[in-house]
Design a protein around this motif. Sequence first.
Motif, short mmCIF file in Angstrom:
data_model
loop_
_atom_site.label_atom_id
_atom_site.label_comp_id
_atom_site.label_asym_id
_atom_site.label_seq_id
_atom_site.Cartn_x
_atom_site.Cartn_y
_atom_site.Cartn_z
N ASP A 197 -38.22 -19.87 0.07
CA ASP A 197 -36.95 -19.48 0.61
C ASP A 197 -36.47 -20.49 1.90
OD1 ASP A 197 -36.78 -17.14 -0.94
OD2 ASP A 197 -38.12 -16.16 0.43
N SER A 250 -30.34 -24.60 -4.02
CA SER A 250 -29.20 -23.33 -4.00
C SER A 250 -29.68 -22.38 -3.17
CB SER A 250 -28.96 -22.90 -5.58
OG SER A 250 -28.16 -24.09 -5.98
N GLY A 251 -29.12 -21.81 -2.26
CA GLY A 251 -29.71 -20.47 -1.47
C GLY A 251 -30.70 -20.84 -0.42
N LYS A 252 -31.47 -22.11 -0.57
CA LYS A 252 -32.33 -22.29 0.30
C LYS A 252 -31.82 -22.80 1.85
CE LYS A 252 -34.95 -22.15 -3.11
NZ LYS A 252 -35.60 -21.06 -3.53
N THR A 253 -32.95 -22.43 2.92
CA THR A 253 -32.67 -23.08 3.91
C THR A 253 -33.72 -24.45 4.32
OG1 THR A 253 -31.79 -20.82 5.10
CG2 THR A 253 -32.68 -22.40 6.43
N SER A 265 -24.63 -24.46 -1.74
CA SER A 265 -25.14 -23.15 -0.96
C SER A 265 -26.29 -23.47 -0.37
CB SER A 265 -25.18 -22.28 -2.29
OG SER A 265 -26.38 -22.65 -2.98
#
Length: 160
Positions: A77, A104-107, A133
């Motif tokens: 993540d 995508s969706g990662k920080t 994203s």
Amino acid sequence: MSKKLVAYFSASGITAGAARTLAAAADADLYEIRPKVPYTNEDLNWMDSNSRSSLEMKDKNCRPALADTDAHISDYDLIFLGFPIWWYTAPMIIRSFLEAYDFSGKTIVLFATSGSSGLGKTAQDLKGSVAPSAKIVDGRMLNGHPSKAELKNWADSLRV
């Protein structure tokens, strides 16, 4: 498996040391970003305008080949992404890495080492190399030898 990864590129070993300490402090897995063709000392001579690193940094479309693409980014993540600062930003191999995976969706939290420069606009420079994203943010410079305790406090303080 940990949901945190420290991925790093190190040309001289300095960033590698910081990455190992950060991975231990943040209880994160560690992954080395390696070029398919390793850099030599001559390649890294920033005073030679014809050195490999100088030519790569002049070409905004340059994407040095990676030795592998087995980082298993989908398992994480939060990705701490480290590198030495070259010409006031990340080396082009960092773009190769970012474009080789789906973030995508990662920080992505940046960290870097440098003899004289800061992160500057590196996060902004790299945004075009990740999925829309993905969240990419400046972290901090890890010059010197920050302690495991100091890096644990920093990693724990992140609100990502």
